[in-house]
Design a protein around this motif. Structure first.
Motif, mmCIF file in Angstrom:
data_model
loop_
_atom_site.group_PDB
_atom_site.id
_atom_site.type_symbol
_atom_site.label_atom_id
_atom_site.label_comp_id
_atom_site.label_asym_id
_atom_site.label_seq_id
_atom_site.Cartn_x
_atom_site.Cartn_y
_atom_site.Cartn_z
ATOM 1 N N UNK A 1 0.846 -1.199 0.000
ATOM 2 C CA UNK A 1 0.000 0.000 0.000
ATOM 3 C C UNK A 1 0.878 1.244 0.000
ATOM 4 N N UNK A 2 0.559 2.188 -0.866
ATOM 5 C CA UNK A 2 1.272 3.461 -0.909
ATOM 6 C C UNK A 2 0.553 4.442 0.011
ATOM 7 N N UNK A 3 1.068 4.600 1.232
ATOM 8 C CA UNK A 3 0.436 5.471 2.225
ATOM 9 C C UNK A 3 0.843 6.932 1.986
ATOM 10 N N UNK A 4 0.544 7.412 0.796
ATOM 11 C CA UNK A 4 0.902 8.793 0.441
ATOM 12 C C UNK A 4 -0.021 9.762 1.181
ATOM 13 N N UNK A 5 0.435 10.976 1.333
ATOM 14 C CA UNK A 5 -0.350 12.050 1.951
ATOM 15 C C UNK A 5 -0.634 13.124 0.916
ATOM 16 N N UNK A 6 -1.835 13.679 0.980
ATOM 17 C CA UNK A 6 -2.189 14.769 0.076
ATOM 18 C C UNK A 6 -1.680 16.118 0.591
ATOM 19 N N UNK A 7 -1.339 16.167 1.880
ATOM 20 C CA UNK A 7 -0.881 17.420 2.475
ATOM 21 C C UNK A 7 0.397 17.166 3.264
ATOM 22 N N UNK A 8 1.141 18.203 3.478
ATOM 23 C CA UNK A 8 2.366 18.086 4.249
ATOM 24 C C UNK A 8 2.053 17.834 5.722
ATOM 25 N N UNK A 9 2.971 17.128 6.363
ATOM 26 C CA UNK A 9 2.836 16.882 7.797
ATOM 27 C C UNK A 9 2.994 18.206 8.540
ATOM 28 N N UNK A 10 2.099 18.453 9.497
ATOM 29 C CA UNK A 10 2.158 19.685 10.266
ATOM 30 C C UNK A 10 2.311 19.370 11.751
ATOM 31 N N UNK A 11 2.828 20.320 12.481
ATOM 32 C CA UNK A 11 2.997 20.127 13.915
ATOM 33 C C UNK A 11 1.669 20.322 14.630
ATOM 34 N N UNK A 12 1.644 19.951 15.882
ATOM 35 C CA UNK A 12 0.430 20.114 16.654
ATOM 36 C C UNK A 12 0.501 19.311 17.929
ATOM 37 N N UNK A 13 -0.574 19.379 18.699
ATOM 38 C CA UNK A 13 -0.654 18.696 19.982
ATOM 39 C C UNK A 13 -1.412 17.379 19.835
#
Length: 392
Positions: free
Chosen positions: A185-197
């Motif tokens: 499976x290609x676990x691609x993301x449509x958006x960049x990883x962002x920081x958060x809590x």
């Protein structure tokens, strides 16, 4: 309407296969473990603790699991977690004995599932086009319910003709195939990883009135409306039937859910989703009341099948709102919170049903729970204009 639109994605087919086999193996494992533990101890408390062992990791680690799913490589998380599942499965095949040893294996598998569940839900919008998302969610529900029916039945057959170790072996084979599927499976993301809590998922649900209403409706309606925990009492003391009837009663909700899921997959997309969600939960409450008052095994099975059908509509619509209204960077954390809500409604619902039945009798417990579920629908409809107006 293309009923098989989601299957055009190779990644979705692999993920769906892994989901189905993972749940099938878990259902088989639950039957075999319960059998072995009872033969070893003849203790109802030991059997009851199996559920506690399996649910503890969700409460302990779900929030952290969602945060990790949003911040780190999702495929690596899935592969590491599934490798640990394979390890625990092999230990059972190798002959781990004793209550502590079996509990330890179950706990490890439950931990791995806790870290996998947010990702399994979060990646769907990345694997299929937007117009096929609802179709993908529907087929997920179909495979989930099919495993709920087939897993215990298959485990029972294997136990009858072979042994519990044969069931453990079959579950281990399923775990290995799941691992192989996940590698593709290609676990691609449509958006960049962002920081958060880690608590961003809770905050997002709190601030989004539509999602909060949908999740709360599910939590409280099914908290009061669950009758599954009382099925042995109904089978023996009220319907005056035997263990075979109990098997039919246990299977009926999943059969209804499967039929509804297949129907929804071949039907146009539900547009007025909010009203349909409210009516489906109300239908669940009415069917629960019908089951509570029934004295016929066939009518009881029919009412339970309706509860499964209505529940499936609710599951598909709730997952749809979670998937479409949640941005990618927080979706893992939101899915993790949703898994806690689901576990709460299932586990606390079983406890609520048992306590109410002990105090007031099983019939009043089930019927009263059905009326309470309808009351929750009325309250949510009155307090949530967003839910009433929700259209897909």
């Amino acid at each position: 309407m293309d009923a098989y639109a989601a299957f055009r994605s190779r990644d979705y087919r692999l993920l769906l296969t892994s989901n189905a086999l993972s749940n099938l193996g878990l259902q088989m494992l639950s039957v075999a473990v319960s059998w072995d533990l009872y033969l070893q101890t003849h203790s109802a408390k030991v059997l009851g603790a199996v559920g506690i062992v399996q649910i503890m990791p969700s409460f302990a680690f779900a929030i952290l699991a969602g945060h990790i799913a949003d911040r780190h490589n999702r495929q690596m998380i899935m592969l590491v977690a599934q490798s640990l599942t394979v390890l625990a499965s092999m230990l059972l095949v190798a002959g781990v004995h004793g209550v502590v040893g079996i509990y330890a294996c179950l706990f490890l598998i439950a931990v791995t599932r806790t870290f996998q569940m947010p990702i399994r839900g979060a990646v769907l919008p990345d694997l299929v086009p937007p117009e096929a998302l609802s179709n993908a969610i529907t087929w997920n529900a179909t495979m989930f319910e099919s495993a709920n029916v087939g897993g215990p039945a298959l485990a029972g057959i294997i136990l009858a003709i072979a042994s519990s170790r044969a069931v453990y072996t079959m579950q281990a084979v399923c775990a290995v195939i799941v691992l192989l599927c996940l590698t593709g499976v290609n676990f691609k993301r449509k958006h960049e990883v962002q920081t958060g809590s880690p608590l961003d998922g809770l905050r997002f649900i709190r601030d989004n009135k539509l999602i909060l209403s949908a999740v709360s409706l599910d939590l409280f309606a099914y908290l009061f409306g669950g009758a599954i925990a009382l099925l042995p009492i109904y089978a023996v003391d009220i319907l005056h039937a035997g263990p075979r009837a109990l098997g039919w009663l246990r299977a009926a909700p999943s059969v209804g859910a499967i039929l509804m899921a297949v129907t929804m997959a071949h039907s146009p997309k539900i547009r007025r989703a909010g009203p349909v969600l409210l009516w489906s939960v109300a239908g669940f409450g009415l069917a629960t009341i019908g089951f509570g008052l029934s004295r016929s095994i066939w009518l009881s099975c029919g009412m339970l099948a309706l509860t499964g059908a209505f529940d499936n509509v609710s599951v598909v619509l709730r997952q749809s709102v979670l998937q479409t209204k949640t941005p990618d960077f927080v979706r893992g954390r939101v899915m993790a919170v949703n898994s806690i809500f689901i576990n709460c409604s299932n586990s606390l619902g079983a406890a609520e049903s048992g306590w109410t039945a002990a105090w007031f009798g099983p019939i009043l417990s089930v019927v009263g729970g059905g009326f309470a579920a309808i009351g929750v629908v009325v309250l949510c409809a009155a307090l949530s204009p967003a839910l009433r107006r929700w259209e897909q």
